[in-house]
Design a protein around this motif. Structure first.
Motif: not given
Length: 383
Positions: A35-41, A43-61
């Motif tokens: 989450a620290r590595e992939l957080h949108p803040d 990685n501004p403008g990095d859509e791939a990182a944002e999607e990956r962040f959503k993916e790990i968030s869903a997994a951890y949920d």
């Protein structure tokens, strides 16, 4: 919990980079690192990182929650066909294919079906197995009491007693429900769980154990005072610490001082509604104390040193300048209501006292004064 289609399609352990046997701490540690590595803040403008962040968030949920993780593991073990239309390859969730096409019959998912069956048979069910909890320990009732306080005690704080009549832990068995010298025994029918399971393949229904009433224990020799209930209704005294600065109409919550719990459950809370009696000398405005001090016309006109009482019994002296009008408010800092957060002031309102009756000598003196003050103070009103 209703399984989602993604549960079959995605390996949440792989998403987080942990094994299926990872502990809860290992899963949390892995998620936080990603989450620290992939957080949108970060990685501004990095859509791939944002999607990956959503993916790990869903997994951890899912795998970060003990109950969800258990169901996720069970559903993935059973596979899409065992999921009865939860989703997966060739099948949809909700309104997917009908019977025989890999989807849930008539578009229901397993959660819907479990709810329907549970409603029909008066039982609770959930996909993936596992038992729902029975009644077990019951929390005591919340109570409310009223307390009348003198003005000064409300300002300074006080420890007092409330006398209540309510459910309390039995004075004979101390809440166990068993006769002194005996103890409740584990229910032999449910083995102390309080519920009985009826496994129906994918579903596991549970109902409260009729033998122990869902408590998991059985009192074979009931207490003669409470007859096995563990509580009795009786008068009791509750010590209450009222904080300094409590205001009229304020409700104070005393955690765990309400009605007694049953079957080992926690006690409820006691809410105390405070009524503050008025004081003949002082008033209150928030954390400020107020007082009205009468002065004579000559004191207001010529000025004087004014002695004013305070709530703690001491006095303060204020210099009243000449020409002070009636209604003038003077502030004495730090002599108001003291609370944990702040201390108010004492607000002194000066009021010119007008005598109700005059002696002949006083009347002559006032008339002589009026003669030397011929101007009216109402000139600015135009009347």
């Amino acid at each position: 919990m209703t399984a989602q289609r993604e549960w079959f399609e995605k390996d949440y352990y792989k998403v987080l980079g942990v094994s299926e046997t990872a502990t809860a701490k290992e899963i949390t540690r892995a998620y936080r690192k990603l989450a620290r590595e992939l957080h949108p803040d970060a990685n501004p403008g990095d859509e791939a990182a944002e999607e990956r962040f959503k993916e790990i968030s869903a997994a951890y949920d899912v795998v970060g929650d003990e109950a969800k993780r258990k169901e996720y593991d069970e559903v993935r073990r059973l596979g899409p066909m065992g999921g009865m239309g939860f989703g997966g390859p060739g099948g949809g969730s909700g309104s997917g294919p009908g019977p025989g096409a890999g989807g849930a019959p008539f578009g229901f998912d397993g959660g819907d079906l479990g709810d329907i069956l549970g409603g029909l048979f008066g039982r609770r069910g959930r996909p993936g197995g596992g038992a729902s909890r029975g009644p077990g320990p019951q929390r005591g009732a919340d109570l409310e009491a009223e307390l009348h306080l003198p003005f000064r005690e409300a300002v300074t704080g006080v420890t007092t007693s409330l006398h209540l009549t309510s459910d309390a832990a039995c004075s004979t068995c101390h809440g166990s429900g068993a006769k002194p010298g005996t103890v409740p025994t584990t229910c032999g029918q449910c083995q102390g769980r309080g519920v009985l399971d009826d496994n129906q393949g994918l579903f596991s229904f549970s109902t409260p154990c009729a033998n122990c009433g869902g408590t998991g224990t059985v009192v074979t020799d009931p207490c003669p005072t409470c007859r096995g209930a563990g509580v009795e209704r009786r008068a009791r005294e509750v010590k209450v610490r009222i904080p300094a600065g409590v205001d009229d109409g304020q409700r104070i919550r005393l955690k765990g001082r309400g009605g007694a719990g049953r079957h080992g459950g926690p006690a409820g809370d006691l809410f105390v509604l405070v009524h503050v009696d008025p004081d003949p000398v002082f008033g209150r405005d928030g954390t400020n104390l107020t007082i009205t001090v009468p002065v004579t016309f000559t004191e207001a006109a010529l000025g004087t040193n004014l002695t004013v009482p305070t709530l703690d019994g001491s006095t303060v002296t204020l210099k009243l300048p000449g020409g002070t009008p009636s209604g003038k408010v003077m502030r004495v800092r730090g002599r108001g209501v003291e609370t944990k957060k702040t201390t108010g002031d004492l607000l002194v309102t000066v009021q010119v006292a007008v005598p109700d009756t005059l002696t002949d000598e006083q009347r002559q003196a006032v008339e002589a004064l009026a003669a030397v003050f011929p101007d009216t103070p109402r000139t600015h009103l135009g009347v």
